[in-house]
Motif scaffolding. Sequence first.
Motif, PDB file in Angstrom:
ATOM      1  N   LEU A   1      36.915  59.747  32.539  1.00  0.00           N
ATOM      2  CA  LEU A   1      37.712  58.773  31.796  1.00  0.00           C
ATOM      3  C   LEU A   1      37.427  57.362  32.295  1.00  0.00           C
ATOM      4  CD1 LEU A   1      40.991  60.820  32.070  1.00  0.00           C
ATOM      5  CD2 LEU A   1      39.924  60.225  29.883  1.00  0.00           C
ATOM      6  N   HIS A   2      37.880  56.372  31.535  1.00  0.00           N
ATOM      7  CA  HIS A   2      37.929  54.990  32.007  1.00  0.00           C
ATOM      8  C   HIS A   2      39.392  54.630  32.224  1.00  0.00           C
ATOM      9  CE1 HIS A   2      33.788  53.114  30.852  1.00  0.00           C
ATOM     10  NE2 HIS A   2      33.668  54.267  31.473  1.00  0.00           N
ATOM     11  N   THR A   3      39.662  53.858  33.282  1.00  0.00           N
ATOM     12  CA  THR A   3      41.027  53.438  33.579  1.00  0.00           C
ATOM     13  C   THR A   3      41.112  51.922  33.602  1.00  0.00           C
ATOM     14  OG1 THR A   3      40.680  53.443  35.994  1.00  0.00           O
ATOM     15  CG2 THR A   3      41.397  55.501  34.979  1.00  0.00           C
ATOM     16  N   LEU A   4      42.248  51.415  33.133  1.00  0.00           N
ATOM     17  CA  LEU A   4      42.501  49.973  33.119  1.00  0.00           C
ATOM     18  C   LEU A   4      43.907  49.727  33.638  1.00  0.00           C
ATOM     19  CD1 LEU A   4      41.073  50.812  30.097  1.00  0.00           C
ATOM     20  CD2 LEU A   4      40.690  48.348  30.156  1.00  0.00           C
ATOM     21  N   ASN A   5      44.121  48.572  34.247  1.00  0.00           N
ATOM     22  CA  ASN A   5      45.458  48.220  34.710  1.00  0.00           C
ATOM     23  C   ASN A   5      45.666  46.721  34.595  1.00  0.00           C
ATOM     24  OD1 ASN A   5      44.952  46.880  37.541  1.00  0.00           O
ATOM     25  ND2 ASN A   5      43.654  48.726  37.499  1.00  0.00           N
ATOM     26  N   GLY A   6      46.918  46.337  34.422  1.00  0.00           N
ATOM     27  CA  GLY A   6      47.236  44.913  34.334  1.00  0.00           C
ATOM     28  C   GLY A   6      48.715  44.665  34.525  1.00  0.00           C
ATOM     29  N   SER A   7      49.051  43.485  35.007  1.00  0.00           N
ATOM     30  CA  SER A   7      50.454  43.087  35.168  1.00  0.00           C
ATOM     31  C   SER A   7      50.966  42.575  33.841  1.00  0.00           C
ATOM     32  CB  SER A   7      50.582  41.984  36.225  1.00  0.00           C
ATOM     33  OG  SER A   7      49.922  42.340  37.403  1.00  0.00           O
ATOM     34  N   GLY A   8      52.131  43.074  33.476  1.00  0.00           N
ATOM     35  CA  GLY A   8      52.638  42.609  32.197  1.00  0.00           C
ATOM     36  C   GLY A   8      54.085  42.127  32.164  1.00  0.00           C
ATOM     37  N   LEU A   9      54.623  41.393  33.152  1.00  0.00           N
ATOM     38  CA  LEU A   9      53.934  40.583  34.166  1.00  0.00           C
ATOM     39  C   LEU A   9      54.557  40.814  35.530  1.00  0.00           C
ATOM     40  CD1 LEU A   9      54.236  37.266  32.115  1.00  0.00           C
ATOM     41  CD2 LEU A   9      52.119  38.531  32.382  1.00  0.00           C
TER      42      LEU A   9
ATOM     43  N   ARG B   1      57.125  36.072  39.846  1.00  0.00           N
ATOM     44  CA  ARG B   1      56.359  34.863  39.534  1.00  0.00           C
ATOM     45  C   ARG B   1      56.746  34.306  38.165  1.00  0.00           C
ATOM     46  NH1 ARG B   1      50.394  34.801  42.379  1.00  0.00           N
ATOM     47  NH2 ARG B   1      51.123  35.460  44.434  1.00  0.00           N
ATOM     48  N   CYS B   2      57.139  35.206  37.262  1.00  0.00           N
ATOM     49  CA  CYS B   2      57.615  34.726  35.960  1.00  0.00           C
ATOM     50  C   CYS B   2      58.955  34.004  36.121  1.00  0.00           C
ATOM     51  CB  CYS B   2      57.753  35.908  35.003  1.00  0.00           C
ATOM     52  SG  CYS B   2      57.720  35.439  33.266  1.00  0.00           S
ATOM     53  N   LEU B   3      59.801  34.515  37.001  1.00  0.00           N
ATOM     54  CA  LEU B   3      61.059  33.829  37.305  1.00  0.00           C
ATOM     55  C   LEU B   3      60.780  32.437  37.857  1.00  0.00           C
ATOM     56  CD1 LEU B   3      64.207  34.006  37.791  1.00  0.00           C
ATOM     57  CD2 LEU B   3      63.633  34.823  40.084  1.00  0.00           C
ATOM     58  N   ILE B   4      59.819  32.336  38.756  1.00  0.00           N
ATOM     59  CA  ILE B   4      59.416  31.041  39.309  1.00  0.00           C
ATOM     60  C   ILE B   4      59.003  30.092  38.187  1.00  0.00           C
ATOM     61  CG2 ILE B   4      57.601  29.891  40.661  1.00  0.00           C
ATOM     62  CD1 ILE B   4      57.625  32.392  42.483  1.00  0.00           C
ATOM     63  N   ALA B   5      58.175  30.597  37.269  1.00  0.00           N
ATOM     64  CA  ALA B   5      57.665  29.760  36.186  1.00  0.00           C
ATOM     65  C   ALA B   5      58.774  29.288  35.262  1.00  0.00           C
ATOM     66  CB  ALA B   5      56.611  30.538  35.387  1.00  0.00           C
TER      67      ALA B   5
ATOM     68  N   ILE C   1      49.600  34.997  37.528  1.00  0.00           N
ATOM     69  CA  ILE C   1      50.807  35.755  37.194  1.00  0.00           C
ATOM     70  C   ILE C   1      50.457  37.147  36.683  1.00  0.00           C
ATOM     71  CG2 ILE C   1      51.013  34.990  34.782  1.00  0.00           C
ATOM     72  CD1 ILE C   1      54.048  34.678  35.336  1.00  0.00           C
ATOM     73  N   SER C   2      49.165  37.347  36.374  1.00  0.00           N
ATOM     74  CA  SER C   2      48.719  38.663  35.910  1.00  0.00           C
ATOM     75  C   SER C   2      47.228  38.812  36.149  1.00  0.00           C
ATOM     76  CB  SER C   2      49.013  38.851  34.415  1.00  0.00           C
ATOM     77  OG  SER C   2      48.447  40.051  33.929  1.00  0.00           O
ATOM     78  N   SER C   3      46.821  40.032  36.511  1.00  0.00           N
ATOM     79  CA  SER C   3      45.416  40.403  36.575  1.00  0.00           C
ATOM     80  C   SER C   3      45.242  41.630  35.698  1.00  0.00           C
ATOM     81  CB  SER C   3      45.000  40.758  38.001  1.00  0.00           C
ATOM     82  OG  SER C   3      44.275  39.716  38.596  1.00  0.00           O
ATOM     83  N   CYS C   4      44.320  41.583  34.753  1.00  0.00           N
ATOM     84  CA  CYS C   4      44.046  42.708  33.873  1.00  0.00           C
ATOM     85  C   CYS C   4      42.603  43.156  34.109  1.00  0.00           C
ATOM     86  CB  CYS C   4      44.246  42.330  32.413  1.00  0.00           C
ATOM     87  SG  CYS C   4      45.958  41.911  32.002  1.00  0.00           S
ATOM     88  N   SER C   5      42.429  44.387  34.564  1.00  0.00           N
ATOM     89  CA  SER C   5      41.111  44.853  34.995  1.00  0.00           C
ATOM     90  C   SER C   5      40.689  46.113  34.270  1.00  0.00           C
ATOM     91  CB  SER C   5      41.109  45.128  36.503  1.00  0.00           C
ATOM     92  OG  SER C   5      41.349  43.958  37.241  1.00  0.00           O
ATOM     93  N   ASN C   6      39.418  46.154  33.913  1.00  0.00           N
ATOM     94  CA  ASN C   6      38.778  47.372  33.449  1.00  0.00           C
ATOM     95  C   ASN C   6      38.027  47.953  34.656  1.00  0.00           C
ATOM     96  OD1 ASN C   6      37.366  49.423  32.210  1.00  0.00           O
ATOM     97  ND2 ASN C   6      36.531  48.162  30.567  1.00  0.00           N
ATOM     98  N   CYS C   7      38.390  49.158  35.053  1.00  0.00           N
ATOM     99  CA  CYS C   7      37.765  49.791  36.221  1.00  0.00           C
ATOM    100  C   CYS C   7      36.650  50.754  35.826  1.00  0.00           C
ATOM    101  CB  CYS C   7      38.817  50.528  37.048  1.00  0.00           C
ATOM    102  SG  CYS C   7      40.094  49.444  37.717  1.00  0.00           S
ATOM    103  N   GLY C   8      36.366  50.878  34.520  1.00  0.00           N
ATOM    104  CA  GLY C   8      35.359  51.835  34.107  1.00  0.00           C
ATOM    105  C   GLY C   8      35.729  53.227  34.586  1.00  0.00           C
ATOM    106  N   ASP C   9      34.731  54.006  35.061  1.00  0.00           N
ATOM    107  CA  ASP C   9      35.018  55.354  35.550  1.00  0.00           C
ATOM    108  C   ASP C   9      35.161  55.402  37.069  1.00  0.00           C
ATOM    109  OD1 ASP C   9      32.427  55.116  36.513  1.00  0.00           O
ATOM    110  OD2 ASP C   9      31.585  56.690  35.251  1.00  0.00           O
TER     111      ASP C   9
ATOM    112  N   GLU D   1      46.925  32.703  34.502  1.00  0.00           N
ATOM    113  CA  GLU D   1      47.552  31.778  35.445  1.00  0.00           C
ATOM    114  C   GLU D   1      48.564  30.906  34.703  1.00  0.00           C
ATOM    115  OE1 GLU D   1      43.542  31.356  38.254  1.00  0.00           O
ATOM    116  OE2 GLU D   1      44.212  29.660  37.037  1.00  0.00           O
ATOM    117  N   VAL D   2      49.797  30.911  35.168  1.00  0.00           N
ATOM    118  CA  VAL D   2      50.866  30.157  34.530  1.00  0.00           C
ATOM    119  C   VAL D   2      51.003  28.786  35.193  1.00  0.00           C
ATOM    120  CG1 VAL D   2      52.713  31.029  36.034  1.00  0.00           C
ATOM    121  CG2 VAL D   2      53.240  30.348  33.672  1.00  0.00           C
ATOM    122  N   TRP D   3      51.410  27.801  34.406  1.00  0.00           N
ATOM    123  CA  TRP D   3      51.572  26.446  34.929  1.00  0.00           C
ATOM    124  C   TRP D   3      52.894  26.319  35.676  1.00  0.00           C
ATOM    125  CZ3 TRP D   3      49.018  22.269  36.140  1.00  0.00           C
ATOM    126  CH2 TRP D   3      49.709  21.067  36.346  1.00  0.00           C
ATOM    127  N   LEU D   4      52.829  25.778  36.906  1.00  0.00           N
ATOM    128  CA  LEU D   4      54.020  25.533  37.707  1.00  0.00           C
ATOM    129  C   LEU D   4      54.135  24.034  37.958  1.00  0.00           C
ATOM    130  CD1 LEU D   4      53.850  28.412  40.369  1.00  0.00           C
ATOM    131  CD2 LEU D   4      55.012  28.391  38.149  1.00  0.00           C
TER     132      LEU D   4
END
Length: 422
Positions: free
Chosen positions: A376-384, A388-392, A347-355, A335-338
Amino acid sequence: MHDLRSIRDNPAAFDAGLARRGLSAQSGDILALDQRRRALQTEFQELQARRNEASKLIGAYKKEGKDAQPLLDEVAALKEKMPALEQQEKELGVELDGILASLPNLPADDVPEGKDEHDNVEIRRVGTPVEIAGAKQHFELGEALGLMSFDAAAKLSGARFTVLRGKLARLERALGDFMLDIQTNEFGFEEVSPPLLVKDDAAFGTAQLPKFTEDLFQTTNGFWLIPTAEVPLTNLVNDAILDSDELPLRFTARTPCFRSEAGSAGRDTRGMIRQHQFYKVEMVSITRPDQSQAEHERMTDAAETVLKRLGLPFRTVKLCTGDMGFSAQKTYDIEVWLPGQGMYREISSCSNCGDFQARRMKARFRAKGEKNTQFLHTLNGSGLAVGRCLIAVLENYQQPDGSILVPEALRPYMGGLERITA
């Protein structure tokens, strides 16, 4: 998708995981359906074996001059009964798969208990929120610069769209380029330019379908506009069997994302926080089970690095059981400060979804020297999230005269520009 075998082996653990998600026990209904289906499978196999046996006896009877009519009648009756059994078994299978596909992933053991975002646990804070007297919000700044227009966008497309012009349009592009350079050059993600339209199978594989149908946009000929590049990037391994030596795979893409924002009426109606269309740099990792926990921390660091380089204060929280996404086993939100809102915003969610997603996609790997495959295991995340980064950047780098200082890290991407003015 859940593993039916593990539910059979430990139904109490499955129900306990659902309870942490605030859901009622499901193992009883699932196992009852499973038992009925397996009984039908067994009966079908027994009838099939008897049909084959009787068919062989018919030939023998005829050779020996015996009356084969009773056997012929039996085979005919079996042939008539078996399709109905097979259809019943298929229907139960569809019903069972539908239940398994409708239930969210089970939370990891270290995910905190909680009902909503108020129960999330802060992990760390980086940077000190800037104190700006009379701080303005991004839409006030952008409109005063004459480079951000919601009225123009409304004429074109309606609410929850934005037109950026001139230096703000370039700033948006610069942010995306900056993020991609960090993820590819420093964190080893392979840049991908994926389709923005996907088929049902792809949306099902990452669990957007069937539960979140109303959150998506669909074309008249059945394609789905991607709500995030997670969908095409993760589905690159759909129905694949990889060698363990290939792992981990890391993909990144900057794409437009399209979301209907169903259920968000009245929330963030002004500005760019919640849009139908926005740019995002997405990260996806495909790993072995023993790699995914470390990869989750690495992916979160990759997202945080962007904010550190931009000098934007942020905090990282571990989501509680009641606030996690459907596919996630464990999630970190950044979470970025505004200053204009006087609060931290995601501004980003990084998740481990396992299998969980891999089972839906039938995405597997084979360890060296082994015949059997594993999911397999899959993961996803905003980078960014680029918007929302422009806003910040606008809110944290605003000046008393309404101009915006360009963060030093972005100046090479802005042709050396140091300040955005009206």
